[in-house]
Design a protein around this motif. Structure first.
Motif, PDB file in Angstrom:
ATOM      1  N   LEU A 138       0.374  16.887  -3.818  1.00 35.78           N
ATOM      2  CA  LEU A 138       0.400  15.572  -3.914  1.00 35.78           C
ATOM      3  C   LEU A 138      -1.488  16.400  -4.372  1.00 35.78           C
ATOM      4  O   LEU A 138      -1.824  17.590  -4.322  1.00 35.78           O
ATOM      5  CB  LEU A 138      -0.424  15.267  -2.924  1.00 35.78           C
ATOM      6  N   VAL A 139      -1.997  15.880  -5.404  1.00 36.21           N
ATOM      7  CA  VAL A 139      -2.817  15.777  -6.250  1.00 36.21           C
ATOM      8  C   VAL A 139      -3.680  14.566  -6.300  1.00 36.21           C
ATOM      9  O   VAL A 139      -3.707  13.806  -6.249  1.00 36.21           O
ATOM     10  CB  VAL A 139      -2.329  16.386  -7.511  1.00 36.21           C
ATOM     11  N   THR A 140      -5.259  15.318  -7.086  1.00 34.34           N
ATOM     12  CA  THR A 140      -6.221  14.469  -6.927  1.00 34.34           C
ATOM     13  C   THR A 140      -5.744  13.811  -8.737  1.00 34.34           C
ATOM     14  O   THR A 140      -5.531  13.509  -9.631  1.00 34.34           O
ATOM     15  CB  THR A 140      -6.951  14.517  -7.247  1.00 34.34           C
ATOM     16  N   ALA A 141      -5.800  12.082  -7.807  1.00 30.91           N
ATOM     17  CA  ALA A 141      -5.194  11.216  -9.128  1.00 30.91           C
ATOM     18  C   ALA A 141      -6.748  10.949  -9.918  1.00 30.91           C
ATOM     19  O   ALA A 141      -7.727  10.442  -9.833  1.00 30.91           O
ATOM     20  CB  ALA A 141      -5.278  10.026  -9.021  1.00 30.91           C
ATOM     21  N   LEU A 165      -2.669   1.040  -8.304  1.00 31.49           N
ATOM     22  CA  LEU A 165      -3.028   1.455  -7.506  1.00 31.49           C
ATOM     23  C   LEU A 165      -1.460   2.037  -6.411  1.00 31.49           C
ATOM     24  O   LEU A 165      -1.588   2.242  -5.465  1.00 31.49           O
ATOM     25  CB  LEU A 165      -3.907   0.216  -6.562  1.00 31.49           C
ATOM     26  N   GLN A 166      -0.808   1.589  -7.338  1.00 35.09           N
ATOM     27  CA  GLN A 166       0.818   1.845  -6.048  1.00 35.09           C
ATOM     28  C   GLN A 166       1.251   2.800  -6.680  1.00 35.09           C
ATOM     29  O   GLN A 166       1.685   3.681  -6.290  1.00 35.09           O
ATOM     30  CB  GLN A 166       1.427   0.208  -6.810  1.00 35.09           C
ATOM     31  N   LEU A 167       0.560   3.851  -6.955  1.00 35.33           N
ATOM     32  CA  LEU A 167       0.346   5.706  -7.013  1.00 35.33           C
ATOM     33  C   LEU A 167      -0.086   5.993  -6.421  1.00 35.33           C
ATOM     34  O   LEU A 167      -0.085   7.081  -6.665  1.00 35.33           O
ATOM     35  CB  LEU A 167       0.253   5.390  -8.677  1.00 35.33           C
ATOM     36  N   ILE A 168      -1.198   5.153  -6.186  1.00 36.40           N
ATOM     37  CA  ILE A 168      -2.283   5.669  -4.908  1.00 36.40           C
ATOM     38  C   ILE A 168      -1.021   6.115  -3.447  1.00 36.40           C
ATOM     39  O   ILE A 168      -1.582   4.575  -3.417  1.00 36.40           O
ATOM     40  CB  ILE A 168      -4.155   5.542  -4.761  1.00 36.40           C
ATOM     41  N   GLY A 169      -1.335   7.354  -2.622  1.00 33.10           N
ATOM     42  CA  GLY A 169      -1.105   7.070  -1.076  1.00 33.10           C
ATOM     43  C   GLY A 169      -2.080   6.903  -0.166  1.00 33.10           C
ATOM     44  O   GLY A 169      -3.640   7.101  -0.655  1.00 33.10           O
ATOM     45  N   GLU A 170      -1.997   7.015   0.745  1.00 34.31           N
ATOM     46  CA  GLU A 170      -2.566   7.068   2.118  1.00 34.31           C
ATOM     47  C   GLU A 170      -3.721   8.460   2.321  1.00 34.31           C
ATOM     48  O   GLU A 170      -5.038   7.801   2.325  1.00 34.31           O
ATOM     49  CB  GLU A 170      -2.491   6.939   3.982  1.00 34.31           C
ATOM     50  N   GLN A 177       0.415  -0.943   0.646  1.00 36.69           N
ATOM     51  CA  GLN A 177       0.246   0.289   0.122  1.00 36.69           C
ATOM     52  C   GLN A 177       1.057   0.967  -0.107  1.00 36.69           C
ATOM     53  O   GLN A 177       0.139   2.360  -0.218  1.00 36.69           O
ATOM     54  CB  GLN A 177      -0.610  -0.329   1.102  1.00 36.69           C
ATOM     55  N   LYS A 178       2.379   1.323  -0.048  1.00 36.96           N
ATOM     56  CA  LYS A 178       3.284   2.531  -0.002  1.00 36.96           C
ATOM     57  C   LYS A 178       3.095   2.714  -1.242  1.00 36.96           C
ATOM     58  O   LYS A 178       3.330   2.365  -2.370  1.00 36.96           O
ATOM     59  CB  LYS A 178       4.468   1.937   0.805  1.00 36.96           C
ATOM     60  N   SER A 179       3.085   4.021  -1.718  1.00 35.85           N
ATOM     61  CA  SER A 179       2.829   5.170  -2.808  1.00 35.85           C
ATOM     62  C   SER A 179       4.086   4.753  -3.430  1.00 35.85           C
ATOM     63  O   SER A 179       5.283   5.229  -2.900  1.00 35.85           O
ATOM     64  CB  SER A 179       1.658   5.380  -2.744  1.00 35.85           C
TER      65      SER A 179
END
Length: 181
Positions: A88-91, A97-102, A50-52
């Motif tokens: 940090l911006v809206t994806a 999913l590996q690019l989406i952070g917590e 889950q780490k991006s």
């Protein structure tokens, strides 16, 4: 970065490899932002799924297919900063999913590092992370990266201009909250 080393890095990335490279901050590991490659990079770093990862790009055009931003936010992303800044911006909906952070957002940086800029000019945005095993110190140079990662990675560029050796500032683009200085 010499022309030969740039060509080698581009070739490795285009053939779904992982490279060690200097960023505008620290030594990093990178691949194309494709799910299978991101999973490989996660295994190499021995870190939680889950780490991006961050996307490095030479221009905002390389980020369009990954992000959703307003015109005002786009202007902010295009504004040069004094120090390396990660936003940090809206994806977009179809981002791996590996690019989406917590935070549920994607981390992006328009790089000013000449070598990475040159690579991104050819391959587009690259997924990058610090060169270290999860929980361990970041590799101080390419020789340290070779000792830690050896044959796990496909190319180590030995002709890099050093970065700042400090992590980038992280700012949430929407709220302007500074998360790391």
């Amino acid at each position: 970065m010499t022309s030969s080393s740039q060509d080698q890095a581009i070739s490795v990335l285009n053939n779904h490899g992982v490279i060690a490279h200097q960023t505008d901050t620290v030594i990093g590991l990178a691949c194309l932002p494709i799910e299978t490659q991101l999973l490989r990079l996660t295994r190499i770093k021995q870190r939680e799924l889950q780490k991006s990862f961050i996307l490095l790009a030479s221009s905002i055009q390389h980020l369009y297919k990954y992000i959703q931003v307003s015109d005002k936010e786009l202007d902010t992303l295009n504004t040069e900063t004094k120090q390396p800044t990660t936003w940090l911006v809206t994806a977009n909906d179809h981002v791996p999913l590996q690019l989406i952070g917590e935070t549920g957002k994607i981390a992006v940086r328009i790089t000013n590092h000449v070598g990475i800029k040159s690579i991104c000019d050819y391959v587009g945005a690259i997924a990058s992370t610090s060169a270290n095993i999860a929980g361990q110190p970041i590799c101080s140079d390419i020789y340290h990266a070779r000792a830690v990662f050896g044959p796990s990675i496909d190319y180590i560029d030995q002709n890099q201009t050093p970065g700042t050796a400090k992590s980038s500032t992280i700012i949430d683009l929407c709220s302007k909250t500074i998360l790391r200085r």
